[in-house]
Each structure stands twice: as C-alpha cells, then as structure tokens.
Design a protein around this motif. Structure first.
Motif, PDB file in Angstrom:
ATOM      1  N   GLN A   1       1.352  -1.649  -5.036  1.00 54.37           N
ATOM      2  CA  GLN A   1       1.122  -3.191  -5.024  1.00 54.37           C
ATOM      3  C   GLN A   1      -0.336  -3.306  -4.817  1.00 54.37           C
ATOM      4  N   ARG A   2      -0.930  -2.432  -3.960  1.00 55.42           N
ATOM      5  CA  ARG A   2      -2.396  -2.773  -3.614  1.00 55.42           C
ATOM      6  C   ARG A   2      -3.490  -2.723  -4.758  1.00 55.42           C
TER       7      ARG A   2
ATOM      8  N   SER B   1       3.351   5.379  -3.233  1.00 56.50           N
ATOM      9  CA  SER B   1       4.280   4.437  -2.868  1.00 56.50           C
ATOM     10  C   SER B   1       4.334   3.249  -3.417  1.00 56.50           C
ATOM     11  N   ILE B   2       5.453   2.295  -3.306  1.00 51.01           N
ATOM     12  CA  ILE B   2       5.244   0.882  -3.679  1.00 51.01           C
ATOM     13  C   ILE B   2       4.232   0.209  -2.897  1.00 51.01           C
ATOM     14  N   LYS B   3       3.848   0.367  -1.950  1.00 53.96           N
ATOM     15  CA  LYS B   3       3.216  -0.456  -1.157  1.00 53.96           C
ATOM     16  C   LYS B   3       1.523   0.053  -1.983  1.00 53.96           C
ATOM     17  N   LYS B   4       1.350   1.205  -1.982  1.00 50.31           N
ATOM     18  CA  LYS B   4       0.121   1.605  -2.378  1.00 50.31           C
ATOM     19  C   LYS B   4      -0.245   1.270  -3.884  1.00 50.31           C
TER      20      LYS B   4
ATOM     21  N   THR C   1       1.870   7.621   6.754  1.00 47.30           N
ATOM     22  CA  THR C   1       0.979   6.722   6.199  1.00 47.30           C
ATOM     23  C   THR C   1       0.991   7.303   4.666  1.00 47.30           C
TER      24      THR C   1
ATOM     25  N   TRP D   1       3.585   8.465   2.562  1.00 46.20           N
ATOM     26  CA  TRP D   1       4.794   7.900   2.044  1.00 46.20           C
ATOM     27  C   TRP D   1       4.988   6.448   2.159  1.00 46.20           C
ATOM     28  N   ASP D   2       4.521   5.819   3.246  1.00 48.79           N
ATOM     29  CA  ASP D   2       4.691   4.463   3.727  1.00 48.79           C
ATOM     30  C   ASP D   2       6.157   4.391   4.062  1.00 48.79           C
ATOM     31  N   GLU D   3       6.940   5.195   4.585  1.00 43.24           N
ATOM     32  CA  GLU D   3       8.283   5.207   5.096  1.00 43.24           C
ATOM     33  C   GLU D   3       8.615   5.857   6.335  1.00 43.24           C
TER      34      GLU D   3
ATOM     35  N   ASN E   1      -2.558  -5.686  -7.086  1.00 45.38           N
ATOM     36  CA  ASN E   1      -2.977  -6.886  -6.658  1.00 45.38           C
ATOM     37  C   ASN E   1      -4.458  -7.238  -7.074  1.00 45.38           C
TER      38      ASN E   1
ATOM     39  N   LEU F   1      11.811   2.750  -6.030  1.00 40.13           N
ATOM     40  CA  LEU F   1      10.498   3.093  -6.528  1.00 40.13           C
ATOM     41  C   LEU F   1      10.474   3.055  -7.933  1.00 40.13           C
TER      42      LEU F   1
END
Ligand code: A2P
Length: 317
Positions: A166-167, A161-164, A313, A315-317, A170, A192
C-alpha cells in the motif's frame, strides 16, 4: 499452459522453474532439460549465486535453437545490499551479464530489508540500513528507472505485506506488478493474494513444495511438510498423480504463478506435467481447509531491532 497477463498485454507463463538452492554444477543442465521439456519461465536471483550458470544454460538453449529469447520469461531479484539509488543499476547489470541477457522480463525487490552495499549477509546490526536510511520509496524509484531504461520489462517486489504494498501504491506511480511470496497449503495468505489481485498485482508462489532442501538453519523441529500431508497424498492417489503435482496445480488453479525447484530430470518432467491435472471445487475447498498460516521462511534471519527489523515489522502481523 496458463499465463498471467500484465496491463501492457505481456503474458507470463504461470508455471516456472525455481532456481533457489540449485547447485552450480547442476543448474545449467536443469535449465536446459527444463526448456527442452517446455518450461518457458525461469525464476532467478542474484543471491542464489548461480545466475552465471543459469545464463550458460539459457545461452545454450538459444544457440541450439530450442527457443528464442522472446519465448522465455526470466525473472530476477535485486539483493538487499543494492537498495540505494546508485546501487540498483550495477546490480541489474551484473545479473544481465551473468544471465547473458539484454533485458530481464521481471525484476523484483527481493526483500523489504536493506543492507549496507558492502555486506551480503550481515553478521551484526551494523550491516543493516534502516528503512529511514534507505526508504522503500528510493528503491522503488530506482526500480522504475531500470524499467524506463528497458533493462527490465516489468517490476515488482517479493515478501511484501499489504501494508508495504500500500505504501508503494500510495506513491501514485507505477504499481508493483508482482509480489512473490511463500505460498503452499500450510501458508495460503488468501487475504494478501486477494489484495494483490484487486490491485492488478500478480502473485507468485515460492516454496510451493515446502523447500525441504533449504539450509538446516532455516529448519525447525515439527514443521509441517506439505508433500507429506494426508489429504494431499489421498488426492494425489485419486488422480494417479504425485503429491508435488497436486501442490503445483493447486497453486495454478488459485490464479498464482508457481515456481517449483528441481534439478532432477524425472521430477522436472513430473512437475511440468502437473499442468494437465484438473482439481474439482470440492478438492480446492479441501486444500483451502489445510491452512495453518505457518511460514517455512519466517525471516528471522533478518532480525536487527535497532535498525527497525523484527519478524513483526517484516510481515506486519
Ligand atoms: P530435487 O531438486 O532433487 O528434485 P521448493 O520448490 O518448494 O523449494 O522445493 C524444492 C524441493 O522439492 C527440492 O528438494 C526438490 O528436490 C524437491 N522436489 C522437486 N520436485 C519434486 C517432486 N516432484 N517430488 C518430490 N520432491 C520434489
């Protein structure tokens, strides 16, 4: 043939051959047939349990002088039971040995889900490792080490996902160079795809034809079938093409790589020839309107809430 260019100048043919579900006994010939037709990108994974036979096909193509190793782009994936630092190297070495290659062009973390190293598919929660037991940072650092050693030219992820993503971004080191995700008209994930492209992360569309040959336990009643969509069928008729060809050229025209699977010589040729089709802006817009954000591969087979794995958790959606 369209290609996707990496920051070091390497070019990956955007159109490739999928090998998930390609049965041993069929996939060697499919690889040889595909390479003869002009396919230069083969998508593999250890968990497909056919890399040995894919490797036989690749070896034969090279020995017969149809292609050189450098002409080919081979992708493979680190299975979920090799996310620990000490497990990643043996995993890629097994894949290299099966594929009979000295290096992989692109190696991906297959899923953002980790298993114990002695487990291939967990039967219960005990088979999983939580993201605290093996962190994404540990696995990404192991992937970067494989790249530095030259075992793989490029590294990336799949099902992130975008969140993963981004981690990992970072961390400030090597960014993932690819995110391979499910994409077809019923699951377009434009946000995405845009995020990836804004961060120089290429995107590969898996299950572009809807993976109708997936195992029954991954099927649900009433799921939409991209190959049977009326808009796609009408568009195919206008182009004198097949619905599969429209799905393939749509994926390429939106700037993604695409890896339709076939082991059938006629369909391998048909899929390859999709690259000649040109869709108008109006047709692209008509397909864009078909999005339902419906997953075929919904990840519910990786559910272990006590270890931090649920569909939410994942797909973070
Ligand atoms: P086969 O291997 O017998 O050709 P996906 O790439 O989305 O996973 O879809 C793969 C499925 O689509 C397989 O069942 C494959 O069957 C089938 N397929 C591949 N190419 C075509 C095509 N051109 N037309 C219809 N079905 C196709």
């Amino acid at each position: 043939m369209k290609s996707l260019t990496y920051t070091n100048g390497d070019n990956m043919p955007a159109f490739g051959l999928g090998t998930w579900k390609s049965a041993p006994g069929e996939v060697k010939n499919a690889v040889i047939e595909a390479v003869k037709l002009g396919y230069r990108h083969i998508d593999c994974a250890a968990i497909y349990e056919n890399e040995n036979e894919v490797g036989e096909g690749l070896q034969q193509c090279i020995e017969d002088g149809i292609v050189t190793r450098e002409d080919l782009w081979v992708t493979s994936k680190l299975w979920n039971n090799a996310h620990k630092k000490e497990d990643a190297r043996p995993a890629i070495e097994k894949t290299l040995s099966d594929l009979r290659l000295d290096y992989i062009d692109l190696y991906l973390i297959h899923w953002p889900v980790a298993f114990r190293s002695d487990v291939i598919f967990p039967e219960n929660t005990a088979g999983y490792l939580s993201p605290d037991e093996v962190t994404p940072e540990e696995t990404w650092s192991a992937m970067q080490a494989l790249q530095k050693e030259g075992l793989t030219k490029h590294i990336g992820v799949s099902n992130f996902s975008i969140k993963k993503l981004q981690r990992l971004i970072n961390l400030g080191g090597q960014n993932p160079e690819m995110n391979q995700v499910e994409l077809h008209p019923y699951l377009q994930q434009q946000g995405l795809v845009d995020f990836c492209h804004a961060h120089e992360i290429h995107v590969t569309a898996y299950s572009p034809l809807g993976s109708m040959d997936r195992p029954d336990n991954m099927k649900k009643d009433g799921e939409p079938i991209p190959l049977e969509n009326e808009v796609i069928k009408r568009m195919a008729a206008v182009h004198g093409a097949s619905p599969a060809q429209i799905l393939i050229i749509w994926a390429l025209e939106r700037g993604t790589s695409v890896i339709p699977k076939s082991t059938n010589p006629k369909r391998l040729k048909e899929n390859f020839e999709a690259q000649k089709i040109v869709l108008s802006e109006h047709e692209m817009a008509q397909i864009a309107a078909l999005d339902e954000h419906k997953r075929i591969i919904d990840g519910s087979f990786f559910t272990a809430p006590k270890k931090g794995y649920t569909k939410e958790t994942l797909w973070d959606e």
